[in-house]
Design an enzyme around this catalytic site. Structure first.
Site, PDB file in Angstrom:
ATOM      1  CD  GLU A 114      23.479  28.227  -2.820  1.00  0.00           C
ATOM      2  OE1 GLU A 114      23.077  27.653  -1.814  1.00  0.00           O
ATOM      3  OE2 GLU A 114      22.806  29.047  -3.457  1.00  0.00           O
ATOM      4  CE  LYS A 116      19.267  28.280 -12.705  1.00  0.00           C
ATOM      5  NZ  LYS A 116      18.606  27.141 -13.349  1.00  0.00           N
ATOM      6  CG  ASP A 118      18.955  21.305 -16.071  1.00  0.00           C
ATOM      7  OD1 ASP A 118      17.996  22.046 -15.798  1.00  0.00           O
ATOM      8  OD2 ASP A 118      19.216  20.927 -17.221  1.00  0.00           O
ATOM      9  CE1 TYR A 225      17.029  26.885  -3.794  1.00  0.00           C
ATOM     10  CE2 TYR A 225      17.532  24.746  -4.737  1.00  0.00           C
ATOM     11  CZ  TYR A 225      16.741  25.881  -4.682  1.00  0.00           C
ATOM     12  OH  TYR A 225      15.651  25.985  -5.504  1.00  0.00           O
ATOM     13  CE  LYS A 312      20.302  29.281 -16.290  1.00  0.00           C
ATOM     14  NZ  LYS A 312      19.347  29.102 -17.384  1.00  0.00           N
ATOM     15  CB  CYS A 406      -2.334  30.720 -42.993  1.00  0.00           C
ATOM     16  SG  CYS A 406      -2.581  29.662 -41.543  1.00  0.00           S
ATOM     17  CB  CYS A 409      -6.817  28.678 -42.789  1.00  0.00           C
ATOM     18  SG  CYS A 409      -6.063  30.306 -42.494  1.00  0.00           S
ATOM     19  CB  CYS A 424      -2.842  33.357 -39.956  1.00  0.00           C
ATOM     20  SG  CYS A 424      -4.416  32.856 -40.691  1.00  0.00           S
ATOM     21  CB  CYS A 430      -6.707  30.097 -38.660  1.00  0.00           C
ATOM     22  SG  CYS A 430      -5.084  29.346 -38.885  1.00  0.00           S
TER      23      CYS A 430
END
Length: 682
Positions: A114, A116, A118, A225, A312, A406, A409, A424, A430
């Site tokens: 079948e 697929k 989206d 389906y 896919k 970072c 921070c 970090c 942070c």
């Protein structure tokens, strides 16, 4: 018009509208114009307004919407909605076929292919031929009840005309047809509104709108389906699809039964380009073993069925310019580089950013500022940079150097041995880490404090009302009511001021109080211990029983828990060794959160100790749930599938023939309900 005459006319109009609806979606025919169809519908709506006592729950007037749903109820799926394993190469598909052959011990099997689509997975429950409930996939175990919105989708039958089982479930994919998506976007442009990003996200967002009349106006569609239920008397997936077609469901006519993996590959090749002519966006092909008996024989992994896989298609690619690289800090401190791109249209969406994953990826690509890069969507969903067109690189362009501190921070980043990501270490100072941990704590799968959102949390942090997720339980109505905070609008590119009103403040306090009833395994997941997801949290909670036992466990005790490896054990140890985490848990404990599993009723006996059972069919003395509890109360274990290790199959009336056949083949002890009762009574 009398009430009796109105009823007669309502029935006539309903039949005519249903007839034309069926012709359009099942036969691809139109005997009347859209205008004439809408006029019939308006006549019906007017009659039902004058004679509301004659309006039925399956009336075609439901298609226009009008229901307002403030909150979508959570519904536990009768059958889990598992995801499929993915493959992106034909070689991997051939390997999967070999595993199927080995698992079945024969090459006598066929596949059902079948497309697929989206869109958004949806589960529909019918009782006595009437649509009773429509539920989204959610997390696979539970989803949202979107029945009112689903009824506006004209290809979903509200009542089935043919003789059908008393109760069954059918699953499908709700999608935004390409032409409707373009129509809606054209309308939005005319109104000066922002275009919808892509059909899939638009379908998902539409299905969760509060106003069902807006859902109706967007004209979503749905392909079905998968058929599920008890005693359906179908032996193959292809047979169930034909049955759904006969009952009047909207089935995509792209399916094909294939006798070999070679035929599957031919199907895949045929649709690789042909799929772009379909009314919906597609991203691949679903391949299923056709025989239901063989599906049962292959069974499931923890996440996926072994008898089905998704292939896919190769993602679409485009080239654009890398303008800059920014860095995002997650709740665990992980720093992710993000490529900021010159906007480019890719697979129907405008791509502006793409993840660069880590420093290794930047080095592998040898990225320079201003590079022309190739972008594609992994699985046609997540944008990623796949390469650089070095021929277009400017001589003066500087290479991208990964940051050392970072971005939020300023703390120097660390990189643990054997790991690709930088972190970090400033876990308590942070800002994005603090906010991320709180957002994780309140999420639906954890404490489910849905009245708190990201912007509100940011405002509470800015005002110093909270510093960690334990502080949430110190909040009062007086602190929240009227609290103002800034929010940033990406669309406007500017900040605005919001405030928490009285009703919202009450809702937040109420949701916080309700969260104290959350079971221990979800509280444990909410704590945000690295590598401790939902499943791991459940296993740890069940094994140790309470937070004290878990916090006191050493490395050997932790790895002794099934499926708990060294990495998880080390993370749990590190979490509880941190005095700051222990202090937060103490505070949550004092607030009244549950830090031990619910006490299980004292066992009736141990006569079933170490024995495993499968339950199938309908019983007279017990409900299925009561039967499961009786097995557990006497020391036994209930499993879902039949294997050679199974001890007993408890067989009731109308049990599935596939289970009975497999149990006989494996020599499993098959007992009746009466024999089971005799067993536990000694």
């Amino acid at each position: 018009m009398t009430s009796e005459e109105a009823l007669k006319e309502i029935k006539r109009l309903s039949e005519v509208i249903d007839h034309h609806n069926y012709l359009y979606y099942q036969e691809s025919k139109s005997e009347i114009s859209d205008y004439e169809f809408d006029q019939l519908l308006q006549q019906l709506i007017a009659l039902e307004a004058d004679f509301p006592e004659h309006k039925s729950e399956d009336s075609p007037s439901q298609r226009v919407g009008g229901t307002i749903t403030k909150n979508f109820d959570t519904v536990v799926h009768t059958y889990p909605m598992l995801s499929l394993g993915n493959t992106y190469s034909k070689e991997e598909l051939m390997e999967w076929d070999e595993r199927v052959k080995k698992g079945l011990g024969t090459d006598d099997y066929s596949y059902f292919c079948e497309m697929k689509f989206d869109g958004v997975a949806l589960s529909l429950t019918y009782e006595n031929g009437l649509l009773k409930r429509a539920v989204t996939r959610g997390d696979g175990t539970q989803g949202d009840d979107v029945t009112a919105n689903a009824k506006t989708i004209r290809s979903i039958p509200l009542r089935l005309k043919k003789e059908v089982p008393e109760k069954f479930e059918v699953r499908g994919e709700v999608f935004f047809p390409k032409h409707e998506f373009e129509r809606v976007n054209a309308e939005r442009e005319d109104l000066g509104e922002e275009r919808l990003a892509n059909p899939r996200n638009a379908a998902s967002g539409t299905l969760k709108m509060q106003n069902s009349s807006i859902v109706a106006s967007r004209k979503l569609d749905c392909y079905l389906y998968y058929l599920l239920g008890e005693n359906l008397n179908v032996s193959s997936h292809s047979e169930s699809i034909h049955r759904l077609e006969d009952w009047g469901f909207h089935i995509s006519q792209t399916y094909k039964k294939c006798s070999s993996i070679e035929a599957v590959l031919e199907y895949i090749n045929y649709w690789e380009t042909k799929r772009h002519e379909l009314p919906s966006e597609t991203d691949g092909v679903v391949i299923k073993v056709d025989s239901i008996h063989q599906q049962n024989e292959l069974g499931f992994t923890a996440k996926n069925p072994r008898w089905a896989i998704s292939y896919k298609y190769k993602a679409e690619s485009a080239s654009t310019v890398l303008e800059s690289v920014s860095y995002q800090v997650g709740r665990t401190g992980s720093v992710t580089p993000v490529a900021n791109l010159k906007p480019v249209l890719l697979a129907g969406t405008t791509v502006k950013r793409a993840s660069l994953h880590n420093a290794n990826e930047i080095a592998r690509l040898d990225l320079h500022l201003g590079d022309t890069v190739f972008v594609e969507k992994g699985g046609e969903i997540i944008p990623k940079i796949t390469g650089v067109d070095t021929a277009q690189r400017l001589a003066v362009s500087a290479p991208i150097e990964y940051i050392n501190h970072c971005p939020e921070c300023g703390t120097e980043l660390v990189r643990k041995e054997g790991e690709a990501n930088h972190y970090c270490p400033n876990t308590d100072g942070c800002p994005p880490q603090i906010q991320g941990k709180i957002e994780h704590f309140i999420q639906r799968k954890a404490m489910d404090i849905d009245s708190l959102g990201s912007e509100t949390i940011r405002g509470l942090l800015d005002h110093g009302l909270i510093h960690n997720y334990a502080d949430i339980y110190d909040l009062s109505f007086e602190q929240l009511n009227g609290l103002e905070f800034k929010t940033f609008s990406e669309k406007k590119g500017d900040f605005s001021v919001r405030s928490i009103r009285e009703k919202s403040a009450n809702n937040i306090i109420k949701a916080i109080e309700i969260s104290k009833e959350t079971p221990f395994e979800r509280v444990l997941f909410a704590l945000g211990i690295r590598y401790v997801g939902q499943t791991v949290a459940e296993k740890l909670a069940q094994h140790f029983g309470n937070i004290e036992a878990l916090a006191s466990a050493d490395f050997e005790a932790l790895i002794a828990v099934p499926e708990i490896g060294e990495r998880i054990a080390q993370s749990v140890l590190a979490f509880f060794e941190d005095s700051r985490n222990r202090a937060i848990i103490d505070k949550l404990n004092r607030a009244g959160l549950r830090f031990e599993v619910e006490q299980i009723a004292e066992a009736a006996s141990d006569v079933l100790t170490d024995k495993t059972f499968v339950i199938s069919g309908v019983f007279t003395e017990y409900s299925r749930d009561d039967l499961k509890e009786a097995i557990k109360a006497n020391g036994g274990k209930v499993v879902s599938s039949i294997s050679a290790k199974l001890d007993y199959l408890v067989a009731g009336d109308k049990m599935g023939p596939a289970k009975l056949e497999k149990a006989n083949k494996l020599g499993i002890n098959i007992i009746s309900e009466a024999e089971f009762i005799q067993m536990i009574n000694g």
